[in-house]
Motif scaffolding. Structure first.
Motif, PDB file in Angstrom:
ATOM      1  N   MET A 254       0.880  -1.146  -0.057  1.00 53.89           N
ATOM      2  CA  MET A 254       0.122  -0.038   0.183  1.00 53.89           C
ATOM      3  C   MET A 254       0.923   1.584  -0.150  1.00 53.89           C
ATOM      4  N   ALA A 255       0.638   2.000  -1.030  1.00 50.78           N
ATOM      5  CA  ALA A 255       1.561   3.235  -1.122  1.00 50.78           C
ATOM      6  C   ALA A 255       0.774   4.373  -0.275  1.00 50.78           C
ATOM      7  N   PRO A 256       1.695   5.362   0.243  1.00 52.10           N
ATOM      8  CA  PRO A 256       1.088   6.227   1.314  1.00 52.10           C
ATOM      9  C   PRO A 256       0.142   7.277   0.654  1.00 52.10           C
ATOM     10  N   LEU A 257      -1.221   7.501   1.451  1.00 58.05           N
ATOM     11  CA  LEU A 257      -2.300   8.117   0.756  1.00 58.05           C
ATOM     12  C   LEU A 257      -2.286   9.340   1.323  1.00 58.05           C
ATOM     13  N   ASN A 258      -3.105  10.082   0.202  1.00 62.21           N
ATOM     14  CA  ASN A 258      -3.606  11.517   0.581  1.00 62.21           C
ATOM     15  C   ASN A 258      -4.952  11.416   1.261  1.00 62.21           C
ATOM     16  N   VAL A 259      -5.195  11.935   2.458  1.00 59.67           N
ATOM     17  CA  VAL A 259      -6.264  11.618   3.162  1.00 59.67           C
ATOM     18  C   VAL A 259      -6.841  13.137   3.485  1.00 59.67           C
ATOM     19  N   GLY A 260      -8.361  13.108   3.408  1.00 61.05           N
ATOM     20  CA  GLY A 260      -9.096  14.215   3.894  1.00 61.05           C
ATOM     21  C   GLY A 260     -10.103  13.881   4.794  1.00 61.05           C
ATOM     22  N   ILE A 261     -10.518  14.988   5.808  1.00 62.42           N
ATOM     23  CA  ILE A 261     -11.383  14.808   6.455  1.00 62.42           C
ATOM     24  C   ILE A 261     -12.244  16.079   6.612  1.00 62.42           C
ATOM     25  N   VAL A 262     -13.521  15.751   6.164  1.00 67.64           N
ATOM     26  CA  VAL A 262     -14.548  16.853   6.086  1.00 67.64           C
ATOM     27  C   VAL A 262     -15.110  16.807   7.540  1.00 67.64           C
ATOM     28  N   GLY A 263     -15.310  18.045   8.061  1.00 65.85           N
ATOM     29  CA  GLY A 263     -15.842  18.041   9.631  1.00 65.85           C
ATOM     30  C   GLY A 263     -14.871  17.953  10.482  1.00 65.85           C
ATOM     31  N   ALA A 264     -13.666  18.451  10.214  1.00 68.12           N
ATOM     32  CA  ALA A 264     -12.424  18.181  11.103  1.00 68.12           C
ATOM     33  C   ALA A 264     -12.250  18.774  12.458  1.00 68.12           C
ATOM     34  N   THR A 265     -13.149  19.758  12.255  1.00 68.13           N
ATOM     35  CA  THR A 265     -13.171  20.608  13.870  1.00 68.13           C
ATOM     36  C   THR A 265     -14.379  20.199  14.698  1.00 68.13           C
ATOM     37  N   GLY A 266     -14.976  19.123  14.238  1.00 67.75           N
ATOM     38  CA  GLY A 266     -16.288  18.483  14.966  1.00 67.75           C
ATOM     39  C   GLY A 266     -15.645  17.460  15.952  1.00 67.75           C
ATOM     40  N   ALA A 267     -16.333  16.956  16.971  1.00 73.38           N
ATOM     41  CA  ALA A 267     -16.112  16.006  17.740  1.00 73.38           C
ATOM     42  C   ALA A 267     -15.498  14.647  17.015  1.00 73.38           C
ATOM     43  N   VAL A 268     -16.272  14.264  15.848  1.00 72.41           N
ATOM     44  CA  VAL A 268     -15.860  13.108  15.235  1.00 72.41           C
ATOM     45  C   VAL A 268     -14.734  13.386  14.330  1.00 72.41           C
ATOM     46  N   GLY A 269     -14.547  14.350  13.944  1.00 73.93           N
ATOM     47  CA  GLY A 269     -13.443  14.881  12.827  1.00 73.93           C
ATOM     48  C   GLY A 269     -12.141  14.796  13.910  1.00 73.93           C
ATOM     49  N   LYS A 270     -12.441  15.297  15.065  1.00 76.38           N
ATOM     50  CA  LYS A 270     -11.114  15.309  15.986  1.00 76.38           C
ATOM     51  C   LYS A 270     -10.774  13.906  16.567  1.00 76.38           C
ATOM     52  N   GLU A 271     -11.729  13.058  16.714  1.00 75.21           N
ATOM     53  CA  GLU A 271     -11.352  11.726  16.960  1.00 75.21           C
ATOM     54  C   GLU A 271     -10.851  11.017  15.746  1.00 75.21           C
ATOM     55  N   ILE A 272     -11.104  11.277  14.584  1.00 70.17           N
ATOM     56  CA  ILE A 272     -10.488  10.451  13.333  1.00 70.17           C
ATOM     57  C   ILE A 272      -9.103  11.066  13.290  1.00 70.17           C
ATOM     58  N   ILE A 273      -8.862  12.392  13.557  1.00 74.93           N
ATOM     59  CA  ILE A 273      -7.311  12.969  13.428  1.00 74.93           C
ATOM     60  C   ILE A 273      -6.446  12.069  14.631  1.00 74.93           C
ATOM     61  N   GLY A 274      -7.178  11.969  15.624  1.00 74.86           N
ATOM     62  CA  GLY A 274      -6.506  11.316  16.716  1.00 74.86           C
ATOM     63  C   GLY A 274      -6.248   9.610  16.507  1.00 74.86           C
ATOM     64  N   CYS A 275      -7.118   9.080  15.852  1.00 73.29           N
ATOM     65  CA  CYS A 275      -7.000   7.911  15.505  1.00 73.29           C
ATOM     66  C   CYS A 275      -5.754   7.495  14.344  1.00 73.29           C
ATOM     67  N   LEU A 276      -5.811   8.623  13.414  1.00 75.09           N
ATOM     68  CA  LEU A 276      -4.810   8.426  12.142  1.00 75.09           C
ATOM     69  C   LEU A 276      -3.428   8.838  12.871  1.00 75.09           C
ATOM     70  N   GLU A 277      -3.444   9.579  13.860  1.00 75.31           N
ATOM     71  CA  GLU A 277      -2.067  10.106  14.425  1.00 75.31           C
ATOM     72  C   GLU A 277      -1.468   8.752  15.152  1.00 75.31           C
ATOM     73  N   ASN A 278      -2.161   7.934  15.781  1.00 73.12           N
ATOM     74  CA  ASN A 278      -1.835   6.601  16.443  1.00 73.12           C
ATOM     75  C   ASN A 278      -1.754   5.559  15.423  1.00 73.12           C
ATOM     76  N   CYS A 279      -2.203   5.469  14.187  1.00 73.18           N
ATOM     77  CA  CYS A 279      -2.132   4.359  13.439  1.00 73.18           C
ATOM     78  C   CYS A 279      -0.795   4.349  12.595  1.00 73.18           C
ATOM     79  N   ARG A 280      -0.140   3.206  12.798  1.00 74.66           N
ATOM     80  CA  ARG A 280       1.086   3.087  12.124  1.00 74.66           C
ATOM     81  C   ARG A 280       0.889   2.144  10.837  1.00 74.66           C
TER      82      ARG A 280
END
Length: 113
Positions: free
Chosen positions: A26-52
């Motif tokens: 799997m090549a590195p991906l360009n990822v987007g989050i729509v609604g990034a400032t909401g509670a779910v968006g922030k949670e997704i950011i956190g998950c992506l930061e911790n996922c290796r």
């Protein structure tokens, strides 16, 4: 391909080997989050930061007119400026998470693909 951690832990050895091969290729991906400032968006950011095991080349954050221009500091991806959402901008991403209400998702999801 996104799999829940619980599902990953319950894959048989045979399937685990296939999944391992997929991760390697799997090549590195360009990822987007729509609604990034909401509670779910922030949670997704956190998950992506911790996922290796989910390779990310770049992370783009999309929001409303009210949020556009704000900056969000992330530990893994640095300081990211929130962009005003547009279907054209979201289409530039390989993967887009829609962390918004169902009506908004239904209105835009097909046009993003």
């Amino acid at each position: 391909l996104l799999l829940h951690r619980y599902a990953l832990s319950n894959i048989s050895n045979q399937h685990s080997s296939i999944l391992h091969q997929m991760k390697i290729s799997m090549a590195p991906l360009n990822v987007g989050i729509v609604g990034a400032t909401g509670a779910v968006g922030k949670e997704i950011i956190g998950c992506l930061e911790n996922c290796r095991s989910f390779p990310i080349d770049s992370l783009r954050l999309f929001g409303s007119k009210r949020s556009a221009g704000r900056k969000i500091d992330t530990s893994k991806f640095g300081n990211i400026t929130i962009e005003l959402f547009s279907e054209d901008s979201a289409r530039e991403c390989d993967v887009v998470f829609l962390a918004v209400d169902g009506d908004f998702s239904r209105a835009h999801a097909e046009n993003i693909c």
